[in-house]
Design an enzyme around this catalytic site. Structure first.
Site, short mmCIF file in Angstrom:
data_model
loop_
_atom_site.label_atom_id
_atom_site.label_comp_id
_atom_site.label_asym_id
_atom_site.label_seq_id
_atom_site.Cartn_x
_atom_site.Cartn_y
_atom_site.Cartn_z
N TYR A 189 0.83 -1.21 0.00
CA TYR A 189 0.00 0.00 0.00
C TYR A 189 0.86 1.27 0.00
CZ TYR A 189 1.34 0.69 4.86
OH TYR A 189 2.08 0.90 6.00
N PHE A 199 2.05 9.80 3.07
CA PHE A 199 2.46 9.73 4.47
C PHE A 199 3.03 8.37 4.85
CE2 PHE A 199 -2.15 8.94 4.38
CZ PHE A 199 -2.24 7.70 5.01
N ASP A 200 2.85 7.37 4.01
CA ASP A 200 3.41 6.05 4.31
C ASP A 200 3.34 5.18 3.07
OD1 ASP A 200 4.55 4.02 5.79
OD2 ASP A 200 2.68 3.36 6.70
N ILE A 219 -7.17 0.18 10.75
CA ILE A 219 -8.35 1.03 10.82
C ILE A 219 -9.53 0.31 10.16
CG2 ILE A 219 -7.11 3.21 10.98
CD1 ILE A 219 -7.52 3.57 7.97
N TYR A 245 -8.74 7.67 11.30
CA TYR A 245 -8.17 8.05 12.59
C TYR A 245 -9.00 9.09 13.33
CZ TYR A 245 -4.08 5.40 11.22
OH TYR A 245 -3.24 4.39 10.84
N PHE A 262 -5.78 5.39 0.02
CA PHE A 262 -4.83 4.30 0.02
C PHE A 262 -4.85 3.57 -1.32
CE2 PHE A 262 -5.35 4.69 4.63
CZ PHE A 262 -4.04 4.54 5.07
#
Length: 271
Positions: A189, A199-200, A219, A245, A262
């Site tokens: 991902y 962010f990731d 999540i 979140y 994502f």
């Protein structure tokens, strides 16, 4: 994802003491064995010159390193873990001394970076690292690659799964194995904010995430969204904050009430 974000705040490099003019984008073979000081105060010495690709801002770099304090106390060592550290250069994922120092290297270079506190953790103590510490890193640049890019979604349909979750299928695989609640799944991902900021990314780390589906290890938007996929399928999950979140956000990475995007690929579902 709960506990799955692996944005690492680490650091970089050492040197011997010379009084040299700062050098940027050097041909490292011409400067081995000499210490240089950049305008920011970073000191670096190249010990072995490689002939590989230059590290550039925005690229994915792989680095082996040993980190120590000025009294020689070692606080981290990727060699001992047999696990080089990967990160996107210039994205603020590491301390400033690493972003600056690694950008001075070519693949195959080994160097020492001497990072003053203002380019490291400053007045903040982190684990074995005391406040206002100068950090010394022996580093080796192993590889430079392009980072993960967002999926091309042009012309693709968006499917409403439920309130707070939409899916855009990029690749379908009717013969793939469906994700099943309670089974362990393996997923690659990349996560983005509405602004487009990444962010990731498990792709950038070279390590897909594994977790039991439907057990709240991630999540809620992931548990639901991944559950709609089959192995070999790629999709964009659009997750509202209620399934992400929420109003708390995630540390300094994900702001409160953020919609998350994502790009995912279901790689494997356990037997």
């Amino acid at each position: 994802m709960k506990g799955s974000l692996k944005l690492v705040l680490v650091g970089t490099f050492i040197a011997s003491i010379f009084s040299c003019k700062p050098v940027s984008k050097i041909s490292s073979s011409q400067y081995t064995g000499k210490e240089f000081v950049t305008e920011s105060g970073l000191k670096y010495t190249i010990h072995r010159a490689g002939d590989g690709k230059r590290a550039e801002q925005g690229s994915l770099v792989s680095v082996n390193y040993k980190g120590r304090l000025t009294d020689s106390t070692e606080f981290d060592n990727s060699y001992k873990r047999n696990s080089p550290f990967r990160f996107e250069l210039g994205a603020g994922m590491v301390i400033k001394g690493w972003d600056e120092g690694i950008a001075l290297l070519n693949v195959g270079d080994s160097a020492t970076l001497n990072i003053p506190p203002h380019l490291a953790y400053g007045s903040k103590a982190v684990g074995m690292i005391p406040a206002n510490a100068t950090l010394i890193f022996d580093v080796e640049l192993l590889d430079v690659k392009e980072t993960a890019k967002p999926y091309n979604l042009k012309g693709l349909d968006t499917t409403d799964i439920q309130d707070g979750l939409k899916i855009i299928w990029v690749t379908k695989n009717e013969s793939g194995k469906p994700a099943v609640e309670g089974k362990k799944v393996k997923v690659h991902y990349s996560g983005y904010l509405k602004s487009g900021k990444k962010f990731d990314s498990s792709i950038d780390r070279g390590e897909p995430i594994e977790f039991p589906l439907g057990q709240a290890y991630v999540i809620e938007g992931w548990d639901i969204g991944i559950g709609k996929l089959k192995t070999g399928e790629k999709a964009r999950l659009i997750i509202d904050s209620d399934l992400g979140y929420g109003s708390q956000g995630y540390e300094n990475v994900i702001p409160p009430n953020a919609t998350l995007y994502f790009d995912v690929e279901l790689i494997e579902v356990e037997e």
